[in-house]
Structures are given as C-alpha cells and as structure tokens.
Design an enzyme around this catalytic site. Structure first.
Site, short mmCIF file in Angstrom:
data_model
loop_
_atom_site.label_atom_id
_atom_site.label_comp_id
_atom_site.label_asym_id
_atom_site.label_seq_id
_atom_site.Cartn_x
_atom_site.Cartn_y
_atom_site.Cartn_z
N LYS A 1 -16.97 2.44 9.20
CA LYS A 1 -15.79 1.66 9.58
C LYS A 1 -15.66 1.57 11.10
O LYS A 1 -15.33 0.53 11.64
CB LYS A 1 -14.54 2.33 8.97
CG LYS A 1 -13.37 1.41 8.86
CD LYS A 1 -12.34 1.92 7.89
CE LYS A 1 -12.71 1.63 6.45
NZ LYS A 1 -11.70 1.96 5.49
N ASN B 1 0.85 -1.18 0.00
CA ASN B 1 0.00 0.00 0.00
C ASN B 1 0.89 1.23 0.00
O ASN B 1 1.98 1.18 0.55
CB ASN B 1 -0.84 0.04 1.28
CG ASN B 1 -2.01 -0.90 1.22
OD1 ASN B 1 -2.61 -1.11 0.18
ND2 ASN B 1 -2.34 -1.47 2.36
N PRO C 1 -5.75 -11.31 7.89
CA PRO C 1 -6.58 -11.03 9.09
C PRO C 1 -6.63 -9.53 9.33
O PRO C 1 -5.66 -8.82 9.04
CB PRO C 1 -5.81 -11.74 10.21
CG PRO C 1 -4.43 -11.92 9.70
CD PRO C 1 -4.51 -11.99 8.20
O1 C5P Z 1 -10.69 -1.58 6.59
P1 C5P Z 1 -9.54 -0.62 6.46
O2 C5P Z 1 -8.29 -1.28 5.96
O3 C5P Z 1 -9.84 0.64 5.73
O4 C5P Z 1 -9.31 -0.17 7.97
C1 C5P Z 1 -8.29 0.68 8.33
C2 C5P Z 1 -7.95 0.46 9.77
O5 C5P Z 1 -7.87 -0.94 10.09
C3 C5P Z 1 -6.59 1.00 10.09
O6 C5P Z 1 -6.60 1.40 11.45
C4 C5P Z 1 -5.69 -0.20 9.86
O7 C5P Z 1 -4.48 -0.08 10.59
C5 C5P Z 1 -6.54 -1.33 10.35
N1 C5P Z 1 -6.34 -2.62 9.64
C6 C5P Z 1 -5.73 -3.68 10.29
N2 C5P Z 1 -5.58 -4.89 9.65
C7 C5P Z 1 -5.98 -5.03 8.37
C8 C5P Z 1 -6.58 -3.95 7.70
C9 C5P Z 1 -6.73 -2.76 8.36
O8 C5P Z 1 -5.35 -3.55 11.45
N3 C5P Z 1 -5.80 -6.20 7.78
#
Ligand code: C5P
Length: 428
Positions: free
Chosen positions: A366, A239, A334
């Site tokens: 979210k 990313n 995960p």
């Molecule tokens: O669902 P999304 O990726 O947009 O969510 C962002 C939040 O979830 C951030 O705080 C990110 O660090 C956390 N996250 C995580 N593990 C993942 C995906 C996102 O801890 N696999």
C-alpha cells in the site's frame, strides 16, 4: 482536565533514574514536577549516578537521594518508599531496567521497590534505536503493557550516539504533562503532606508544559472517521471507524505545537477545541474539504476510513420495499491520499492501513502503491473502536513497531516519527 491537574498537585512520587545518557533530563523533570506541587523522592541505580550526580538531584528535590539498598539498617526502604508513593516514575528507563521489570528481577533498591510496589508504575524508555527495536526489548515492553505498566514514549529523533530513530526519551515537558494527567486520575492518598510544598500547589499549570515543540508552527491537515455514502434519504454505506485514532492524532499534533485542520467524517466524538474542524459526510465532501485546505499543509495525515465506493445514483426519497432483490450500482470514490501525494508541491503524506490479515505484506504494498513516505498499519479487528492499539510504521528504512498503548501515546510516537522524517526531507 483542570480538576485533574489540581488533584495531581497533591501527589507524591518516586522518580527512579536508571543509567542512560537521558538521565540528565531527569533533573528538569524533577524540577518541573516540583514546580507543579508534586513531591518528588529520587531513587537512582548505581549506573545512573555515573550520568547525573546525587547532589544535583538532592538539591532539586529537597530530599536525600536513595541508591543503596543496604544504607538503611532495617533494609525496608523499598517497602516504605512504595507505601508512601502515589506512583513510581522511571525516567529514563534503560533496556536493561525494562528487562528487569518485565522479569520481576530485584537486585538493587530501585528494582526491588518496583517489585514491592502497591502503586502505579510509569516508565519512560530511553535507548538506542537498535536496542529499542530488538525483539527482546519489544517482548519486554509488551509484557510490561500486559502487566498494567504505563509506557510514556519513546519518540523518534536524533540519538546521543548520532544515529536517528525511535528510542529518545520524551522531553521533560511532555512527560510532566502526561504524569500530571495520570496522577490526577488517581484517588487522593492519605499519606502525610509536607505543608511547605502545598504553597507551590497554588501555582497554575505552566502553559509551557502544554506543548512540546516538535511540530511548532507546522501546518498539519488530518482526515479522520468514516465517510457515509447515501443509498437513499435514510440508508447509506459506511465503514466501521470510531474516529478515535484521527482525533488522538489531532490532539497530539496540537500538543506538539502544530496548526491543525481536521476534516472529520461522522463520529460521536467532540473535536479538540483549538483545531479548525470541517465536518463532512461523504467521500466527495471530504475530498473537496481536503482540496481546499491542502495548499497550506506541510504534513497530511490521512487517517479516515474513506468508503472506496459510492452509490451511482442515490435516491432522494426513502426506497420502498417490494419484496424482491434490488441491485445497487457502486462507482469508485477518488483516493484522496493518492491525489494529495501526487500534487506538485505535495505535503509530507502519512497513510493508514487497517488490514484483517497479512498486515506487513499489504502495508508495504500500500505504501508503494500510494507513493507515500510513511504508512501506519494496524489490524482492523484490534483497532476499530478500541482505546488501545498496536501499530507498525513503514518508511524507506523499513518497519518500526509501536507497542500496544493508548491511542494518544501512539499518536505522539507516530507524529514524532513523521516530524523527524519531515524535517529530514526539508534538509535534502
Ligand atoms: O486503500 P486503502 O483504503 O486501504 O488505503 C487506506 C489509506 O488511504 C488511508 O490513509 C485512507 O485515509 C486513505 N484513503 C483515501 N481515500 C480513499 C481511500 C483511502 O484517502 N478513497
């Protein structure tokens, strides 16, 4: 950093005090700045003199306090004071004074000085949370940021009126630290120096000034940066994330007295020295490091841009081109944050959302989906790799915008808000 602090000690500032209850903190601010060798000229609005006396500020600063634009017969105090100052600090800055600054009004000595300045202006807002979140104040604050005015704070916490929320002025210790750092970056000016003050300049940076105590003794676990999911020996999926926000939060948490563990994906940044840092590459490694360290965490701040998918079977060797299409099978990683938030003794969890559109709507969804008390949302196109950002915090009470600022300032405001919610949660 040390060099910067030494340089700051030879600077001269105007400390502008405006009429709010936080004016009492200006006395401590003046005292600490002078202790660090900064020369302080106090200028107050008439309203400020109802909250703190000119006698107090004169005794502390060793200079007569200026209030009245008509007291000097040539009427040039506003020009002279700004020409000999290396910076003007307004602390506290009321909503009214911020509105004046944003609109270039000059109806008293301090506002006239600010308009006539040829030096940096630093503003430490202090007001009730409704006044702070009022659209007019937010417009004015955004205007000041556009005009190059440096904002320090505010932070979240209990307010003089008994309410709780964003709008408290930063404590004097935190302000001094930031001011010294900013002053240290300015070129040395040629203005005449009061030699009696120079003796104080030899005193080292007071270690008490290095930290505020909002997170004293609290264990904070932070994830930062991107993750890297290998496709083969040399290629991977990742990313876009510089890690700057996560590292700024790490620094701010350390400054606020926390014990910090940083789990970092690959970035080009040097981690803050005092943090325990665990370098990882993939989401699986990040998950493992978080699981190992989460038992001791009081607060978990998930800033990392974790890859949602990994390659089902990464190739150990470099894949060779064969001219045709290839298909990668991706399997979901995960969700580390969801896992931590669902633990029986979960720490106070803070998530991040970087969205490219519908920021508010997606952020609220979210926060609910991940079942976390606090989420910081920003626009991905503004945030990635930049030094400045703009964030909206979402919690049970609603939304709290943090206006555009550098990432360390935002980190501090976010942590202060998180610390207040965390402490409130412990009292329940
Ligand atoms: O669902 P999304 O990726 O947009 O969510 C962002 C939040 O979830 C951030 O705080 C990110 O660090 C956390 N996250 C995580 N593990 C993942 C995906 C996102 O801890 N696999």
């Amino acid at each position: 950093m040390r060099g910067i602090m030494e340089q700051a000690k030879q600077k001269r500032i105007v400390l502008g005090i405006t009429g709010g209850i936080a004016a009492y903190k200006a006395a401590e601010l003046a005292r600490l700045l002078i202790k660090q060798g900064v020369e302080v000229q106090v200028m107050m609005t008439e309203a400020a003199s109802h909250f703190i006396t000119t006698a107090t500020m004169q005794a502390l600063s060793g200079n007569p306090v200026l209030i009245d634009q008509w007291q000097d017969d040539k009427g040039m105090t506003h020009i002279q004071s700004s020409r000999v100052a290396d910076a003007i600090i307004i602390a506290p800055a009321t909503a009214d004074f911020i509105a004046k600054l944003a609109n270039g009004l000059a109806d008293d000595l301090l506002s006239t000085l600010c308009l006539a300045r040829n030096c940096p202006l630093i503003v430490a807002p202090a007001m009730n949370k409704q006044m702070w979140s009022n659209a007019a104040t937010q417009r004015n604050v955004a205007q000041l940021a556009t005009d190059g005015v440096k904002m320090l704070g505010p932070v979240s916490g209990v307010q003089a009126c008994g309410e709780e929320g964003m709008g408290r002025m930063l404590e004097a210790e935190a302000l001094v630290r930031d001011i010294l750092e900013l002053l240290g970056k300015l070129p040395l000016s040629n203005v005449g120096r009061d030699s009696s003050r120079q003796s104080v300049a030899g005193v080292g940076m007071n270690p008490d000034l290095q930290k505020t105590q909002e997170l004293c003794g609290i264990n904070v676990l932070i994830t930062a940066g991107p993750t890297y999911e290998a496709i083969d020996a040399v290629r991977g999926i990742t990313n876009r994330s510089s890690g700057k926000m996560g590292y700024a939060i790490t620094q701010a948490a350390l400054d606020m007295g926390a014990n910090v563990t940083l789990v970092s994906g690959p970035t080009a940044l040097v981690p803050p020295q005092v943090a325990q840092t665990i370098q990882v590459s993939s989401a699986a490694e990040m998950f493992e490091a978080v699981q190992k360290n989460v038992m001791n965490a009081d607060i978990f701040i998930s800033v990392a841009a974790v890859a949602d998918y990994r390659v089902a079977q990464p190739n150990e060797q470099k894949l060779k081109k064969n001219g045709g299409n290839i298909t990668l099978e991706l399997v979901p990683n995960p969700d580390i944050l969801v896992h931590v938030a669902a633990l029986p003794n979960a720490p106070f969890c803070v998530g991040f959302a970087a969205e490219s559109e519908n920021l508010r709507e997606y952020a609220k969804q979210k926060r609910q989906a991940k079942k976390i008390p606090l989420l910081a949302a920003n626009l991905a196109q503004q945030a990635i790799g930049a030094d400045d950002n703009e964030i909206i915090l979402f919690d049970d009470e609603g939304e709290h915008p943090l206006p555009r600022a550098d990432k360390l300032t935002l980190a501090r405001a976010l942590l202060s808000h998180a610390a207040a919610l965390y402490q409130k949660g412990k009292l329940k």
